[in-house]
Every structure is written in structure tokens, then in C-alpha cells.
Design a protein around this motif. Sequence first.
Motif, PDB file in Angstrom:
ATOM      1  N   ARG A 103      24.624 -30.044  15.961  1.00  0.00           N
ATOM      2  CA  ARG A 103      24.596 -28.614  16.282  1.00  0.00           C
ATOM      3  C   ARG A 103      23.825 -28.366  17.570  1.00  0.00           C
ATOM      4  O   ARG A 103      24.264 -27.591  18.434  1.00  0.00           O
ATOM      5  N   ASP A 104      22.688 -29.018  17.735  1.00  0.00           N
ATOM      6  CA  ASP A 104      21.893 -28.828  18.950  1.00  0.00           C
ATOM      7  C   ASP A 104      22.675 -29.236  20.196  1.00  0.00           C
ATOM      8  O   ASP A 104      22.609 -28.565  21.237  1.00  0.00           O
ATOM      9  N   LEU A 105      23.419 -30.329  20.104  1.00  0.00           N
ATOM     10  CA  LEU A 105      24.211 -30.792  21.237  1.00  0.00           C
ATOM     11  C   LEU A 105      25.309 -29.782  21.582  1.00  0.00           C
ATOM     12  O   LEU A 105      25.521 -29.446  22.754  1.00  0.00           O
ATOM     13  N   CYS A 106      26.012 -29.303  20.565  1.00  0.00           N
ATOM     14  CA  CYS A 106      27.095 -28.335  20.794  1.00  0.00           C
ATOM     15  C   CYS A 106      26.550 -27.023  21.369  1.00  0.00           C
ATOM     16  O   CYS A 106      27.161 -26.424  22.267  1.00  0.00           O
ATOM     17  N   GLU A 107      25.425 -26.570  20.863  1.00  0.00           N
ATOM     18  CA  GLU A 107      24.834 -25.331  21.370  1.00  0.00           C
ATOM     19  C   GLU A 107      24.407 -25.492  22.822  1.00  0.00           C
ATOM     20  O   GLU A 107      24.560 -24.568  23.629  1.00  0.00           O
ATOM     21  N   ALA A 108      23.884 -26.655  23.174  1.00  0.00           N
ATOM     22  CA  ALA A 108      23.479 -26.904  24.554  1.00  0.00           C
ATOM     23  C   ALA A 108      24.686 -26.918  25.487  1.00  0.00           C
ATOM     24  O   ALA A 108      24.639 -26.371  26.600  1.00  0.00           O
ATOM     25  N   ILE A 109      25.777 -27.532  25.046  1.00  0.00           N
ATOM     26  CA  ILE A 109      26.993 -27.562  25.862  1.00  0.00           C
ATOM     27  C   ILE A 109      27.549 -26.157  26.038  1.00  0.00           C
ATOM     28  O   ILE A 109      27.928 -25.751  27.143  1.00  0.00           O
ATOM     29  N   ALA A 110      27.610 -25.398  24.939  1.00  0.00           N
ATOM     30  CA  ALA A 110      28.129 -24.029  25.009  1.00  0.00           C
ATOM     31  C   ALA A 110      27.303 -23.197  25.979  1.00  0.00           C
ATOM     32  O   ALA A 110      27.856 -22.444  26.799  1.00  0.00           O
ATOM     33  N   ALA A 111      25.996 -23.319  25.909  1.00  0.00           N
ATOM     34  CA  ALA A 111      25.133 -22.552  26.802  1.00  0.00           C
ATOM     35  C   ALA A 111      25.325 -22.973  28.255  1.00  0.00           C
ATOM     36  O   ALA A 111      25.336 -22.134  29.170  1.00  0.00           O
ATOM     37  N   ALA A 112      25.501 -24.263  28.485  1.00  0.00           N
ATOM     38  CA  ALA A 112      25.649 -24.765  29.847  1.00  0.00           C
ATOM     39  C   ALA A 112      26.950 -24.304  30.502  1.00  0.00           C
ATOM     40  O   ALA A 112      27.035 -24.227  31.732  1.00  0.00           O
ATOM     41  N   LEU A 113      27.963 -23.993  29.699  1.00  0.00           N
ATOM     42  CA  LEU A 113      29.241 -23.547  30.268  1.00  0.00           C
ATOM     43  C   LEU A 113      29.128 -22.208  30.979  1.00  0.00           C
ATOM     44  O   LEU A 113      30.020 -21.830  31.741  1.00  0.00           O
TER      45      LEU A 113
END
Length: 234
Positions: free
Chosen positions: A105-115
Motif C-alpha cells: 500500500r505504501d508503494l502504491c500510494e507513493a507512486i500515485a502521489a508522484a504522478l
Amino acid sequence: MTPLRVIDSGLADACANVAMSGALAELHQAGRIGDTLRLHRYPRSVLLGLHSPEEAVDRAACARLGAQVVRRVSGGGAIAMEPGILAWDLLVTRPPNRAPEDLSRDLCEAIAAALAGCGVEAAFRAPGDIVAREGKLGGTAGLFEGMTMLHQGSLLIDADPGVMAQLLGMADLPVTTLARIAAEPPEAGRVAGVIARAIAAALGRDPVQGDLSTEEIAMARRMAGKEMPWPAAC
């Protein structure tokens, strides 16, 4: 800050890519390589999940549209791939105080935010999707062996959802691409850099560019069961 090796192996045969994922997982589990993030791309193909039924793919459509069909080493459902989709393998030693689903979840949230840096508003949707208001942008799956976590994901930069749906024998797919919704046309290399930095930051690591080793290439070739060049020409 502890380094995270980052490799971009480019566009390669689907069988070769799946074999490399398996080779990296085995070598990491054996303690022969450190934590690694591999970015890569596939030709038009369908990746069956480890336990996906054969009926999850339309073989006739794959033959008609020139798509390879391979089975990947991680779970999840069947996914259609095209050269405009960025994929990644993340091999890390699982922190003893964090559940695998929390780390994912932390990885996915970081990717989503970076987009947001690509002009896209995205969010994490459990259990492993990255979504925008217009549809799903990417998905993730995982494999856990001992203390090794293999986190795999893909992000649609520029692809044809209609073709992807045909490969899976579906009428349509509720997906979108960065090319359709970004404020400016996304450049694949820039997106890859954004994803690599986001993943490294979520792990508290420093991304360091690297290359596939002779040992990794040799093991992947053995797992693929045939001699093939690595990386394939882009």
C-alpha cells in the motif's frame, strides 16, 4: 541512505522478461543480489497470473493480434501488455515490523502521489490498483518467499484499451492511460524516473543506476529454456 539498485532493461520478449523476474527473485532469496528495482517493457502480450485459468485469455485474439501468452511468477489475474506500458519488479528484504500488504500500500500510494508531477491526479485503491477519475492506470501483485518480497506492477503510459480488452476476451476494460489524461504528452523515460524515485523514497532508499549482471542474465536464460539476447533491441 541505503542504496536501491535501479535497472532499466528496456523492451524484451515476454518469455525473457518473465524469466528475468524469476531469476532475480531466486537470486535475491539466496542472498546473491541486493535489493533491486527493475523497470522493463513488454511487446504485445498477455501475462497470466501464477494461478490464472487458461480461460482468462482469448487465444484466437492473441494469435490474430500477434500477442505472446506467458505465465508470470506472481499471483493476480491475467493482464494485457503493450510496449507503451511500463512494468517493474521490486525485490526487497521484507522489514520484520511491516506486513507485506502495508508495504505494498505504501508503494502504491507513493507512486500515485508522484504522478502529480506528470499532471495526473491519481490514488491508491485496495488491494493493489492505481486509479484516476477516468479509470484504472495501473495495478500491482506480489510474491513472498521467506524474507524476499517481489512487488510487481505496471502503469499504462500509452496503450490501446480496446486491443487489451480483446486479448482478454472482454468487451471493454475500465482503464485509462497517461497519454489520454495527462496535461502534456508523457515521455516514457521521465515517467520511469518518476516511478523509480517514488518507490525508492517510499522505502527510504537512495536510487542508484545499475545493470543486469552476467549471473542474472545466465540464470534468466536457463529459466527461459532457450538462448536469447538480453536486453532485446528497443
